[in-house]
Scaffold this motif. Structure first.
Motif, mmCIF file in Angstrom:
data_model
loop_
_atom_site.group_PDB
_atom_site.id
_atom_site.type_symbol
_atom_site.label_atom_id
_atom_site.label_comp_id
_atom_site.label_asym_id
_atom_site.label_seq_id
_atom_site.Cartn_x
_atom_site.Cartn_y
_atom_site.Cartn_z
ATOM 1 N N VAL A 172 1.615 9.591 2.936
ATOM 2 C CA VAL A 172 1.261 9.094 4.267
ATOM 3 C C VAL A 172 -0.033 9.737 4.725
ATOM 4 C CG1 VAL A 172 1.954 9.042 6.677
ATOM 5 C CG2 VAL A 172 3.632 8.626 4.898
ATOM 6 N N ALA A 173 -0.148 11.049 4.467
ATOM 7 C CA ALA A 173 -1.328 11.763 4.926
ATOM 8 C C ALA A 173 -2.580 11.245 4.251
ATOM 9 C CB ALA A 173 -1.167 13.261 4.651
ATOM 10 N N SER A 174 -2.488 10.942 2.939
ATOM 11 C CA SER A 174 -3.713 10.537 2.260
ATOM 12 C C SER A 174 -4.064 9.082 2.548
ATOM 13 C CB SER A 174 -3.603 10.807 0.758
ATOM 14 O OG SER A 174 -2.617 9.953 0.222
ATOM 15 N N ASN A 175 -3.064 8.243 2.681
ATOM 16 C CA ASN A 175 -3.384 6.855 3.029
ATOM 17 C C ASN A 175 -2.145 6.160 3.573
ATOM 18 O OD1 ASN A 175 -4.130 4.186 3.211
ATOM 19 N ND2 ASN A 175 -5.417 4.285 1.384
ATOM 20 N N SER A 176 -2.068 6.063 4.883
ATOM 21 C CA SER A 176 -0.825 5.574 5.477
ATOM 22 C C SER A 176 -0.625 4.086 5.209
ATOM 23 C CB SER A 176 -0.801 5.864 6.970
ATOM 24 O OG SER A 176 -1.786 5.126 7.622
ATOM 25 N N GLU A 177 -1.745 3.337 5.060
ATOM 26 C CA GLU A 177 -1.582 1.893 4.851
ATOM 27 C C GLU A 177 -0.928 1.591 3.504
ATOM 28 O OE1 GLU A 177 -5.122 -0.545 5.587
ATOM 29 O OE2 GLU A 177 -5.341 0.634 7.425
ATOM 30 N N SER A 178 -1.491 2.213 2.445
ATOM 31 C CA SER A 178 -0.907 1.924 1.133
ATOM 32 C C SER A 178 0.480 2.534 1.026
ATOM 33 C CB SER A 178 -1.808 2.420 0.010
ATOM 34 O OG SER A 178 -2.219 3.736 0.266
ATOM 35 N N ALA A 179 0.710 3.649 1.749
ATOM 36 C CA ALA A 179 2.045 4.240 1.739
ATOM 37 C C ALA A 179 3.065 3.261 2.309
ATOM 38 C CB ALA A 179 2.061 5.537 2.538
ATOM 39 N N SER A 180 2.698 2.613 3.410
ATOM 40 C CA SER A 180 3.666 1.684 4.007
ATOM 41 C C SER A 180 3.834 0.456 3.125
ATOM 42 C CB SER A 180 3.237 1.290 5.428
ATOM 43 O OG SER A 180 2.130 0.445 5.372
ATOM 44 N N LEU A 181 2.784 0.107 2.327
ATOM 45 C CA LEU A 181 2.902 -1.031 1.427
ATOM 46 C C LEU A 181 3.940 -0.789 0.330
ATOM 47 C CD1 LEU A 181 -0.751 -2.328 0.989
ATOM 48 C CD2 LEU A 181 1.182 -3.411 2.174
ATOM 49 N N VAL A 182 4.018 0.503 -0.121
ATOM 50 C CA VAL A 182 5.007 0.771 -1.166
ATOM 51 C C VAL A 182 6.369 1.126 -0.572
ATOM 52 C CG1 VAL A 182 3.302 1.488 -2.863
ATOM 53 C CG2 VAL A 182 4.355 3.212 -1.376
ATOM 54 N N GLY A 183 6.558 0.862 0.695
ATOM 55 C CA GLY A 183 7.888 0.956 1.270
ATOM 56 C C GLY A 183 8.249 2.294 1.882
ATOM 57 N N ILE A 184 7.239 3.174 2.087
ATOM 58 C CA ILE A 184 7.529 4.451 2.750
ATOM 59 C C ILE A 184 7.583 4.216 4.266
ATOM 60 C CG2 ILE A 184 6.601 6.747 3.223
ATOM 61 C CD1 ILE A 184 5.385 6.672 0.401
ATOM 62 N N PRO A 185 8.631 4.703 4.924
ATOM 63 C CA PRO A 185 8.735 4.497 6.381
ATOM 64 C C PRO A 185 7.769 5.396 7.126
ATOM 65 C CG PRO A 185 10.586 5.801 5.598
ATOM 66 C CD PRO A 185 9.765 5.477 4.395
ATOM 67 N N VAL A 186 6.514 4.943 7.233
ATOM 68 C CA VAL A 186 5.446 5.800 7.756
ATOM 69 C C VAL A 186 5.743 6.395 9.141
ATOM 70 C CG1 VAL A 186 3.016 5.879 8.401
ATOM 71 C CG2 VAL A 186 3.728 4.658 6.339
#
Lengths: 294, 359, 446
Positions: A172-186
């Motif tokens: 999330v810290a490094s890139n919240s957009e791509s994190a949320s794309l892979v299903g991490i609940p940002v």
């Protein structure tokens, strides 16, 4: 020489506490990218929770855990209610600064309403005892602060490097957009980051309160030392916060004793550090270089 | 009458509309003129303090509201203005308002000096540095207590005839008008200066320079490519903003007659920022409204509350700030404008849909 | 365009000022209820003569029927809120007096006291507006027990110009010795310089070659100690081998300063700081350093010393008053009276024993003494009474301490100290009371 050592040791002990405050600031910077001007007040608030539990008769360690839990809730709540709805700190810096200042005022006032305005006294976690090493006396409290800091850093290391949760938080810290794309609940992770930062602040408060007296202005100057620590270390570096904390602690203890111009301003070396680092090496000693988005 | 007033752009210049536009100002001026005669002198001095705050907020608004550079440290500039004035009057016998001019000049120079590093340090980081400046400033006053008096305060005095001999006495603005007491005279002098400063900054914002301020705030790269000297604009804005804050501080010194480091802590910086944000950043009159709002709130309303719940002041301010940022980032003026826009939209849609306009 | 709009609004402003002046008058509520008196009709030449010194003298403002309005300013919040207990003691004194029918005055009447409190947070920048409000809006007769040196200094010109008494200042700054220039001020504490002189006198007796390490609060309070010590050791073999200033606003503790002083080679440690910083300073003293430690009287209360982590054992102080927590003093009638009547007026056990509320109780009793001795119930008469005290006592002053004042020649009421050492939460006398009548101003250093 011995007086220098004696003073330096005081500074190292203070530095451990600045580093603790810095750790919280770094965690928030990493997760939400903002400088939390209310970090000190969050720590003050949860230190009061510790004090309340302790004065109700709980053992100190349990009170501290309770305070950390309370602090966690305050931090998480603050993020959900105030910080998240405002938006990206680097796009709307003014709004974010105002919100953190609003939190600063709100938490400070709330603490005064709840606990009154009298300074409370809290016993030092490691007592008032001292040991003598090579003719120099060191308070157990200082040694304790360094050890506790070490434990905290270790726990953070394990969390971020060896748990799934920590991995997700780093993503999330490094890139919240791509994190949320892979299903991490940002959003939930950001909330967690804020809670964690506030909990860490509690420990810093527990170490400062016995010496400064627990009042609602406990952290107002200490916060600047914490910021100096992470500016020097790099805003996103946990190791940096620790190194920065020790340097800032040592400088602000030693310089006022030996250099007349700093006599009444232990804060001045910290300020000069902040300014110089931001001007000449904005990423600090250990931070990642910032790429400015246009 | 109602028909002509609502039938479109040409009606704007009708005498009725002109009167509507001017009427609130007339009312405001009448209120401002009567106020000092209705309250005891300590209240009038408080009103003077609110004006100094409004001036400082006006300066900060140029920088933060119009130019997008955040300063949480304007309390320090306010303090530099105040102490310059105090020292010039007491140590060097400079006439009162001469010291104000000198303070403005010195603060302009200081602003330029701060503006230079601010070219590299932006956004949140600039907020951090200015916050540190604000925190450090009272300690600087203590460190240099030989000139500032430190925590013992700086008594602003001038040689005056007292009990038949010349003595160092606290400065006072002697009223030259019969029937006006000293504090009332001070009020009108301050009011005059405040109004002039607000009018001048309005003129500045409406000018070409003002438009370039806003262009830099909105998009530096675009501003640069359309030929605006971005760096110069930013530095000069910092200087101007600091000078105005310095004038506010200078008047504060003249109002109080004595200065203490505790007046210039981070709290002052926060309150100047609060005045800007509550009133409405990037609106001319906003900071004045914010300052009066803050003054009324903290010097009048809070004083009425029992001591035990007075800390609620900070809670209310904090919650208000957060709500403002979330719901009405434009502050009081911005909210008013939104309402006005909604209202006129409703009015025009009512005009289009039916023959019965709501007036 | 620019010029004209400025000119027009300036002209408008002036016009409106005139209109405003014409249509509204300032109600002068405070003066309407007071009657103008010319001069107090005392037989001797009184210290203060309002007819000569005051332009718009309102000698009985705040006195209506059998009530007297009194104002006081104190920190109810902020880092010095601990001193709020002084005001609690003051309030308890007046409550107790009101319940007993009121304070007796020379006119044979007994007066009920109405105390109006304001909170200035110990901040001299906030004091003037509040004091002016007390005088101009609330219309008080006098101020009693105002707390703080700088706070009191910030309204000194105002109160003296308007001839408003400021009685029993809760500060011992040497500045209050200038009664010639500021006759409307009288301190309720001994001068800090006199206290410092008592320390040095005792040192000369027990350790004539003492090497002193001094930690002083870097404001008027601590500097008063520093200057007086420097003056007192002139011509003796006592030397100052280390000194560190402490700025309570700097956000740091005294720890590093104590660390440095501990290495200075001193055998005597004088702690000239107040607030909670003082007991914490004791706790920072390294075990490798065992000096004879002298603490400020402002630090000597049970409440404060509880914070020293046990390191208060063995410290010395110069003591002018009785300590309600000291078993040796608890049988003294003054302490008994304070404890019983204070409790009846709402003070709790911690406040009674704390040693701070009792100071405020003393301030109330000092005002009562002034009112009782005054020839008439009038501002100048009360001040003149307080400036001509003869062999009297008030509050919890030790019985051996003599109380005398004589205008500007001797403006200090309390000028006697005994030296005591702390042992198991009590004070053991090391040197009996020495009364330095009329000498306080001479001890003040530069």
């Amino acid at each position: 020489m011995r007086d220098f050592l004696q003073i330096l040791l005081v500074g190292i002990g203070d530095g451990a506490v600045y580093a603790m405050l810095g750790l919280g600031l770094v965690v928030i910077y990493r997760s939400t990218g903002l400088l939390n001007f209310a970090q000190g007040e969050m720590a003050m608030f949860s230190t009061f929770i510790v004090w309340t539990m302790w004065s109700l008769g709980l053992p100190m360690w349990l009170a501290i855990l309770g305070g950390m839990a309370g602090g966690f809730c305050v931090g998480a709540l603050v993020h959900q209610v105030a910080v998240r709805p405002v938006g990206d700190p680097h796009e709307k810096p003014l709004a974010v600064v105002i919100v953190t200042i609003g939190l600063f005022l709100g938490l400070n006032g709330a603490a005064q309403l709840i606990w009154g305005t009298l300074d409370r006294s809290m016993p030092p976690l490691f007592g008032r005892g001292q040991v003598t090493v090579f003719g120099v006396a060191v308070a157990w409290q200082k040694i304790g602060a360094v050890i506790v800091l070490g434990v905290m850093v270790l726990l953070f290391y394990l969390l971020f490097q060896h748990t799934k949760l920590g991995l997700a938080m780093r993503a999330v810290a490094s890139n919240s957009e791509s994190a949320s794309l892979v299903g991490i609940p940002v959003p939930r992770l950001l909330m967690l980051g804020w809670g964690l930062a506030a909990a860490v602040g509690t420990v810093a408060g527990v170490f400062i309160a016995p010496n400064l007296g627990l009042g609602t202005n406990l952290m107002q100057l200490t916060l600047i030392f914490g910021f100096a620590a992470i500016t020097l270390g790099g805003f996103d570096s946990l190791v940096g916060a620790v190194v920065g904390g020790f340097v800032v602690g040592a400088l602000s203890s030693v310089m006022p004793r030996y250099i007349t111009i700093f006599e009444k301003m232990p804060l001045a070396p910290a300020f000069i550090l902040i300014l110089a680092v931001l001007l000449f090496r904005p990423e600090g000693l250990f931070g990642k270089k910032q790429v400015t988005r246009v | 009458m109602s028909a002509t007033a609502t039938t479109g752009a040409s009606a704007h210049r009708s005498p009725g509309d002109w009167a509507l536009k001017v009427a609130p100002w007339v009312v405001l001026f009448v209120i401002l003129a009567i106020v000092p005669f209705q309250f005891p002198s300590f209240r009038v001095e408080q009103f003077c303090f609110w004006m100094t705050l409004a001036i400082a907020a006006c300066g900060l608004n140029l920088l933060t509201g119009y130019n997008g550079q955040i300063s949480v440290g304007h309390g320090a500039l306010f303090g530099i203005g105040a102490y310059t004035t105090g020292i010039l009057i007491t140590e060097f016998g400079v006439p009162l308002f001469g010291a104000t001019v000198a303070s403005a000049v010195l603060c302009f120079a200081t602003g330029i000096l701060i503006g230079l590093p601010a070219l590299r340090i932006k956004g949140l980081y600039l907020a951090l540095v200015t916050l540190a400046v604000a925190t450090l400033f009272p300690l600087l006053l203590e460190q240099f207590s030989a000139i500032t008096g430190g925590s013992g305060g700086l008594q602003i005095t001038s040689p005056q005839l007292y009990r038949g001999e010349m003595r160092e006495r606290p400065i006072r603005l002697e009223s030259p008008v019969a029937g006006l007491e000293n504090d009332q005279w001070k009020y009108f002098v301050f009011l005059g200066i405040t109004v002039v400063i607000f009018i001048l900054s309005r003129n500045l914002i409406k000018s070409r320079v003002g438009r370039s301020l806003v262009a830099v705030r909105d998009n530096e790269v675009a501003a640069e490519s359309s030929g605006i000297p971005v760096s110069q604009v930013k530095i000069v804005t910092f200087g101007l903003s600091a000078a105005i804050a310095g004038i506010g501080g200078s008047l504060f010194a003249l109002d109080q007659g004595q200065l203490y480091p505790s007046s210039f802590t981070i709290v002052l910086s926060i309150y100047i920022l609060v005045a800007v944000v509550v009133g409405g950043a990037a609106s001319i009159i906003g900071p004045a409204i914010g300052a009066v709002f803050y003054g009324l709130f903290s010097d009048v309303i809070v004083q009425q509350m029992p001591d035990r719940i007075q800390p609620a002041r900070a809670v209310i301010l904090g919650v208000l700030l957060i709500l403002l940022m979330l719901l009405a980032p434009g502050g009081i003026v911005g909210g008013f404008r939104t309402l006005q826009a909604k209202w006129s939209a409703r009015r025009s849609s009512a005009l289009n849909s039916g023959p019965d306009p709501i007036v | 365009m620019k010029k004209t709009s400025v000119q027009v609004s300036a002209a408008l402003l002036l016009g409106f000022a005139l209109i405003g002046g014409a249509c509204g008058g300032r109600d002068d509520s405070s003066s309407s209820e007071s009657t103008e008196t010319t001069a107090s009709d005392s037989t001797e030449a009184a210290f203060i003569d309002p007819a000569a010194d005051c332009t718009d003298y309102k000698g009985t403002q705040g006195v209506t029927g059998d009530t007297i309005k009194i104002g006081t300013v104190r920190p109810e919040s902020g880092s010095y809120a601990i001193y709020d207990n002084v005001t609690k003691g003051l309030e308890a004194y007046f409550k107790s007096a009101n319940a007993a029918g009121g304070l007796p005055a020379a006119d044979g009447k007994k007066y009920q006291v109405e105390l109006i409190k304001k909170n200035d947070e110990y901040d001299p920048a906030k004091t003037p507006a509040l004091v002016k409000q007390l005088v101009e809006e609330d219309g008080v007769f006098a101020l009693v027990g105002n707390i703080g040196t700088e706070t009191n200094k910030s309204v000194r010109d105002y109160l003296n110009e308007n001839c408003v008494p400021n009685i029993a200042l809760a500060t011992g700054s040497t500045q209050w010795g200038d009664a010639n220039a500021y006759p409307w001020y009288i301190s309720g504490l001994p001068s800090y310089a006199t206290e410092a002189n008592a320390w040095i006198s005792y040192l000369e007796e027990v350790n004539p070659t003492a090497k002193i390490a001094l930690l002083y609060q870097d404001d008027d309070f601590g500097q008063s100690y520093k200057a007086a010590i420097e003056k007192a050791i002139e011509g003796t073999k006592i030397t100052l081998v280390g000194e560190e200033g402490f700025n309570p606003l700097a956000g740091s503790t005294t720890e590093a300063s104590v660390a440095k002083l501990s290495q200075s080679g001193a055998d005597t440690f004088i702690v000239g700081v107040g607030g909670t910083a003082c007991p914490l300073t004791l706790s920072f003293v390294p075990t490798t350093w065992t000096p004879m430690t002298m603490i400020s009287v402002t630090c000597a209360s049970k409440t404060a010393l509880a914070l020293a982590g046990g390191k208060d054992e063995g410290v010395y102080m110069a003591q002018p008053t009785l300590d309600p927590a000291d078993p040796a003093d608890q049988t003294n009638p003054k302490v008994v009276e304070f404890a019983t009547q204070g409790a009846a007026a709402g003070l709790d056990e911690a406040q009674i024993q704390g040693g701070i509320a009792s100071v405020g109780w003393g301030f109330g009793s000092m005002f009562a003494l002034g009112l009782k001795n005054a020839t008439t119930v009038d501002r100048a008469a009360v001040m003149n009474a307080l400036y001509s005290l003869k062999d009297t006592t008030f509050g919890l002053i030790r019985d051996e301490v003599t109380v005398n004042t004589d205008g500007a020649k001797d403006p200090w009421a309390i000028e006697g100290f005994r030296i005591v050492q702390r042992e198991n939460g009590a004070w053991v006398e090391k040197a009996p009371v020495t009364n330095e009548e009329g000498k306080s101003n001479s001890f003040a250093g530069q």
